[in-house]
Write a protein that holds these residues in place. Sequence first.
Motif, PDB file in Angstrom:
ATOM      1  N   TYR A 284       0.847  -1.187   0.000  1.00 47.84           N
ATOM      2  CA  TYR A 284       0.000   0.000   0.000  1.00 47.84           C
ATOM      3  C   TYR A 284       0.884   1.238   0.000  1.00 47.84           C
ATOM      4  O   TYR A 284       1.859   1.310   0.734  1.00 47.84           O
ATOM      5  CB  TYR A 284      -0.897  -0.001   1.237  1.00 47.84           C
ATOM      6  N   GLY A 285       0.568   2.189  -0.857  1.00 45.93           N
ATOM      7  CA  GLY A 285       1.363   3.402  -0.948  1.00 45.93           C
ATOM      8  C   GLY A 285       0.512   4.645  -0.781  1.00 45.93           C
ATOM      9  O   GLY A 285      -0.702   4.557  -0.666  1.00 45.93           O
ATOM     10  N   PRO A 286       1.142   5.832  -0.753  1.00 48.46           N
ATOM     11  CA  PRO A 286       2.575   6.041  -0.901  1.00 48.46           C
ATOM     12  C   PRO A 286       3.329   5.650   0.356  1.00 48.46           C
ATOM     13  O   PRO A 286       2.769   5.647   1.442  1.00 48.46           O
ATOM     14  CB  PRO A 286       2.699   7.542  -1.155  1.00 48.46           C
ATOM     15  N   THR A 287       4.585   5.313   0.199  1.00 50.73           N
ATOM     16  CA  THR A 287       5.372   4.839   1.324  1.00 50.73           C
ATOM     17  C   THR A 287       6.062   5.988   2.050  1.00 50.73           C
ATOM     18  O   THR A 287       6.312   7.042   1.479  1.00 50.73           O
ATOM     19  CB  THR A 287       6.432   3.830   0.852  1.00 50.73           C
ATOM     20  N   ASN A 288       6.388   5.737   3.301  1.00 52.61           N
ATOM     21  CA  ASN A 288       7.025   6.736   4.152  1.00 52.61           C
ATOM     22  C   ASN A 288       8.208   6.069   4.845  1.00 52.61           C
ATOM     23  O   ASN A 288       8.027   5.161   5.653  1.00 52.61           O
ATOM     24  CB  ASN A 288       6.022   7.269   5.173  1.00 52.61           C
ATOM     25  N   PHE A 289       9.414   6.514   4.516  1.00 50.40           N
ATOM     26  CA  PHE A 289      10.631   5.887   5.011  1.00 50.40           C
ATOM     27  C   PHE A 289      11.024   6.385   6.401  1.00 50.40           C
ATOM     28  O   PHE A 289      11.809   5.760   7.098  1.00 50.40           O
ATOM     29  CB  PHE A 289      11.760   6.162   4.013  1.00 50.40           C
ATOM     30  N   ALA A 290      10.458   7.537   6.813  1.00 51.25           N
ATOM     31  CA  ALA A 290      10.875   8.172   8.065  1.00 51.25           C
ATOM     32  C   ALA A 290      10.715   7.273   9.298  1.00 51.25           C
ATOM     33  O   ALA A 290      11.609   7.228  10.148  1.00 51.25           O
ATOM     34  CB  ALA A 290      10.130   9.488   8.256  1.00 51.25           C
ATOM     35  N   PRO A 291       9.585   6.545   9.477  1.00 54.47           N
ATOM     36  CA  PRO A 291       9.447   5.711  10.677  1.00 54.47           C
ATOM     37  C   PRO A 291      10.544   4.658  10.813  1.00 54.47           C
ATOM     38  O   PRO A 291      10.998   4.367  11.922  1.00 54.47           O
ATOM     39  CB  PRO A 291       8.072   5.054  10.492  1.00 54.47           C
ATOM     40  N   VAL A 296      15.497   2.833  13.629  1.00 53.69           N
ATOM     41  CA  VAL A 296      16.918   2.478  13.673  1.00 53.69           C
ATOM     42  C   VAL A 296      17.679   3.446  14.571  1.00 53.69           C
ATOM     43  O   VAL A 296      18.562   3.029  15.336  1.00 53.69           O
ATOM     44  CB  VAL A 296      17.509   2.471  12.247  1.00 53.69           C
ATOM     45  N   ALA A 297      17.330   4.737  14.508  1.00 58.43           N
ATOM     46  CA  ALA A 297      18.013   5.728  15.350  1.00 58.43           C
ATOM     47  C   ALA A 297      17.808   5.414  16.830  1.00 58.43           C
ATOM     48  O   ALA A 297      18.754   5.477  17.627  1.00 58.43           O
ATOM     49  CB  ALA A 297      17.494   7.126  15.015  1.00 58.43           C
ATOM     50  N   ARG A 298      16.565   5.071  17.200  1.00 56.52           N
ATOM     51  CA  ARG A 298      16.295   4.712  18.605  1.00 56.52           C
ATOM     52  C   ARG A 298      17.068   3.453  18.996  1.00 56.52           C
ATOM     53  O   ARG A 298      17.629   3.369  20.102  1.00 56.52           O
ATOM     54  CB  ARG A 298      14.797   4.482  18.809  1.00 56.52           C
ATOM     55  N   TYR A 299      17.116   2.498  18.098  1.00 54.56           N
ATOM     56  CA  TYR A 299      17.806   1.235  18.371  1.00 54.56           C
ATOM     57  C   TYR A 299      19.299   1.462  18.577  1.00 54.56           C
ATOM     58  O   TYR A 299      19.914   0.895  19.483  1.00 54.56           O
ATOM     59  CB  TYR A 299      17.569   0.271  17.206  1.00 54.56           C
ATOM     60  N   VAL A 300      19.882   2.312  17.734  1.00 54.33           N
ATOM     61  CA  VAL A 300      21.306   2.607  17.845  1.00 54.33           C
ATOM     62  C   VAL A 300      21.618   3.261  19.182  1.00 54.33           C
ATOM     63  O   VAL A 300      22.614   2.931  19.835  1.00 54.33           O
ATOM     64  CB  VAL A 300      21.750   3.511  16.675  1.00 54.33           C
ATOM     65  N   LEU A 301      20.747   4.198  19.613  1.00 53.06           N
ATOM     66  CA  LEU A 301      20.978   4.874  20.885  1.00 53.06           C
ATOM     67  C   LEU A 301      20.844   3.921  22.061  1.00 53.06           C
ATOM     68  O   LEU A 301      21.631   3.956  23.007  1.00 53.06           O
ATOM     69  CB  LEU A 301      19.992   6.042  21.032  1.00 53.06           C
ATOM     70  N   GLU A 302      19.844   3.042  22.013  1.00 55.10           N
ATOM     71  CA  GLU A 302      19.621   2.098  23.112  1.00 55.10           C
ATOM     72  C   GLU A 302      20.755   1.088  23.222  1.00 55.10           C
ATOM     73  O   GLU A 302      21.209   0.749  24.312  1.00 55.10           O
ATOM     74  CB  GLU A 302      18.294   1.375  22.910  1.00 55.10           C
ATOM     75  N   GLU A 303      21.207   0.585  22.083  1.00 59.79           N
ATOM     76  CA  GLU A 303      22.244  -0.445  22.092  1.00 59.79           C
ATOM     77  C   GLU A 303      23.655   0.143  22.109  1.00 59.79           C
ATOM     78  O   GLU A 303      24.635  -0.594  22.181  1.00 59.79           O
ATOM     79  CB  GLU A 303      22.084  -1.341  20.861  1.00 59.79           C
ATOM     80  N   LYS A 304      23.734   1.493  21.989  1.00 59.59           N
ATOM     81  CA  LYS A 304      25.014   2.208  22.030  1.00 59.59           C
ATOM     82  C   LYS A 304      25.957   1.759  20.927  1.00 59.59           C
ATOM     83  O   LYS A 304      27.161   1.580  21.132  1.00 59.59           O
ATOM     84  CB  LYS A 304      25.677   2.042  23.407  1.00 59.59           C
ATOM     85  N   LEU A 309      24.482   0.671   9.531  1.00 53.33           N
ATOM     86  CA  LEU A 309      24.187   0.782   8.105  1.00 53.33           C
ATOM     87  C   LEU A 309      22.735   0.422   7.845  1.00 53.33           C
ATOM     88  O   LEU A 309      22.235  -0.596   8.316  1.00 53.33           O
ATOM     89  CB  LEU A 309      25.100  -0.162   7.314  1.00 53.33           C
ATOM     90  N   ILE A 310      22.020   1.301   7.123  1.00 52.92           N
ATOM     91  CA  ILE A 310      20.644   1.030   6.718  1.00 52.92           C
ATOM     92  C   ILE A 310      20.636   0.720   5.233  1.00 52.92           C
ATOM     93  O   ILE A 310      21.155   1.490   4.427  1.00 52.92           O
ATOM     94  CB  ILE A 310      19.715   2.234   6.981  1.00 52.92           C
ATOM     95  N   MET A 311      20.039  -0.399   4.871  1.00 50.78           N
ATOM     96  CA  MET A 311      19.888  -0.733   3.458  1.00 50.78           C
ATOM     97  C   MET A 311      18.409  -0.699   3.117  1.00 50.78           C
ATOM     98  O   MET A 311      17.591  -1.313   3.780  1.00 50.78           O
ATOM     99  CB  MET A 311      20.453  -2.121   3.166  1.00 50.78           C
ATOM    100  N   SER A 312      18.058   0.059   2.084  1.00 50.43           N
ATOM    101  CA  SER A 312      16.661   0.199   1.688  1.00 50.43           C
ATOM    102  C   SER A 312      16.509  -0.130   0.218  1.00 50.43           C
ATOM    103  O   SER A 312      17.310   0.280  -0.610  1.00 50.43           O
ATOM    104  CB  SER A 312      16.178   1.629   1.947  1.00 50.43           C
ATOM    105  N   CYS A 313      15.457  -0.896  -0.106  1.00 54.41           N
ATOM    106  CA  CYS A 313      15.100  -1.172  -1.491  1.00 54.41           C
ATOM    107  C   CYS A 313      13.814  -0.422  -1.784  1.00 54.41           C
ATOM    108  O   CYS A 313      12.793  -0.656  -1.142  1.00 54.41           O
ATOM    109  CB  CYS A 313      14.888  -2.670  -1.721  1.00 54.41           C
ATOM    110  N   ARG A 314      13.845   0.494  -2.740  1.00 50.29           N
ATOM    111  CA  ARG A 314      12.674   1.280  -3.100  1.00 50.29           C
ATOM    112  C   ARG A 314      12.394   1.143  -4.590  1.00 50.29           C
ATOM    113  O   ARG A 314      13.294   0.882  -5.378  1.00 50.29           O
ATOM    114  CB  ARG A 314      12.890   2.773  -2.790  1.00 50.29           C
ATOM    115  N   LEU A 315      11.150   1.357  -4.959  1.00 52.63           N
ATOM    116  CA  LEU A 315      10.719   1.272  -6.351  1.00 52.63           C
ATOM    117  C   LEU A 315      10.596   2.657  -6.966  1.00 52.63           C
ATOM    118  O   LEU A 315       9.782   3.467  -6.544  1.00 52.63           O
ATOM    119  CB  LEU A 315       9.357   0.572  -6.427  1.00 52.63           C
TER     120      LEU A 315
END
Length: 405
Positions: A284-291, A296-304, A309-315
Motif C-alpha cells: 500500500y502506498g505512498p510509502t514513508n521511510f521516516a518511521p 533504527v536511530a532509537r535502536y542505535v541509541l539504546e544499544e550504544k 548501516l541502513i539498506m533500503s530497497c525502493r521502487l
Amino acid sequence: MPPKLSFSLSRYHWLKPFFSSYRGIPGKKCGTIVLSAEELGNCRDVATMQFCANKLDKKDFFGKSDPFMVFYRSNEDGTFTICHKTEVVKNTLNPVWQSFAIPVRALCNGDYDRTIKVEVYDWDRDGSHDFIGEFTTSYRELARGQSQFNVYEVVNPKKKMKKKKYINSGTVSNIILTLNEQRAVLNFFLSSLAGNPSQSTSLHYMNPYQLNAYAMALKAVGEIIQDYDSDKMFPALGFGAKIPPDSRVSHEFPLNGNSDNPHCSGIEGILEAYHQSLKTVQLYGPTNFAPVVNHVARYVLEEKYQYFLIMSCRLFQQSMVELDGDDIRISSRGKIAERDIVQFVPFRDYIDRTGNHVLSMARLAKDVLAEIPDQFISYMKGRGIKPSPAPPPYTPTGHTLQTEI
C-alpha cells in the motif's frame, strides 16, 4: 481573552516556527492539538471532472433545492479531509455543476484505489446547509468516465434507518473525466509494478525459479555486509503495507511478524521473512521511510552502537537521488550534513542484458558499498575513535615451531 493552545512538537520540531505564537497558561491544561502527516505522492497529474445529479431531495419550503457537492480525500488513519467544493446551483433537483480541475494528489494522493467520499448539500444563506446524502467512489472508478458504473446513489443514512421503503435521495453521475493519457498510463503501470506479488507484472513477484529485483538487491549486498557482523542477526523492517489482522497501514513493521524481536538470521533469514511477509501483508502506498529511520536511530541509541548501516530497497523513488550528496551536500534549516551518508544506486542500471544475474549482483554490490570505507574512517576520525591494538600472532599451544633449511 482568546483561548491558548498547548501541545508537543517533539516529533515535528520543524513546525515550531508556525506555532510560535501559541503559548499555554501555566498550571492550566488548555487542550490538545492532534497533528497528522502523510508523505505526498509523486503523482503530478491533474484531472478535469464534471458531475450532474438527478432527482435530488427537495429541501427548500419555497422552491426546490440549491445543491452543491463536497469531495473528501481519505487519510491513512481513516479520517477524511475536504479537497474540493463545487459551486451552488440554485433552485433545481437536477443540477449540472461546472467542470473543475483538481490535482490527483489532492484527490487521493496518487493512490487510484483510495476511497473518495462525496457529500451533497442544499445550500442555506445562514450557513446551516441541509444534508441531502453521500456516496463513495475511487479515482480508478471515476477514470472509467461516463457509464453505468459512474452513476452513484446519494444516500442519507438517517433516512435509510427510519424509512423502510427509502431507496435514495437522488443520483449523481460523472459526466467528464480527462487526464494527460501518457501520465495516467505511467501511474497505472507503477501501481501494477508494486502491486500483487502473485502477478508477474509486480517487481515483488515471487517467481519459483528466480529471485525478483528486491531479493536480488538484498542478496547481492547482504551476503557481503553480513560478514562484518559478529552474530549475523539483522533487524528487517518493512514499510508501505496494510498489515493483519486489522489491515491498518504501517510504515514500520517487522518482516518476520515479531514486533518484540524483528531480527533475522543472516541474509537468508531476511529473504525468508521477506517472502513470508508478501503472503500476509497488502502492499500500500505512498510509502514513508521516516518511521524506519527513526526506529533504527532509537535502536542505535539504546544499544550504544557507534556505526550502523541502513539498506533500503525502493521502487522508482527518484526523490532519493536528492539525498545522495555526491555533488551537493544536503542541508536542512541552514545546517549542512557532516558527511554524504546516502548512496543511491538505481537497480535497473545493473541488469545484465545477457541474463547473467551473478555479474549484475556483483556490480551492484560494488557500487552500493563503494563509499562505506571512506565514510567509516571519516566518522571514526571525526570522533577521535582509534582502532584497537592488533592481536598478537596466533601460536598453537603445545607445539614447537621448527624450521628446516
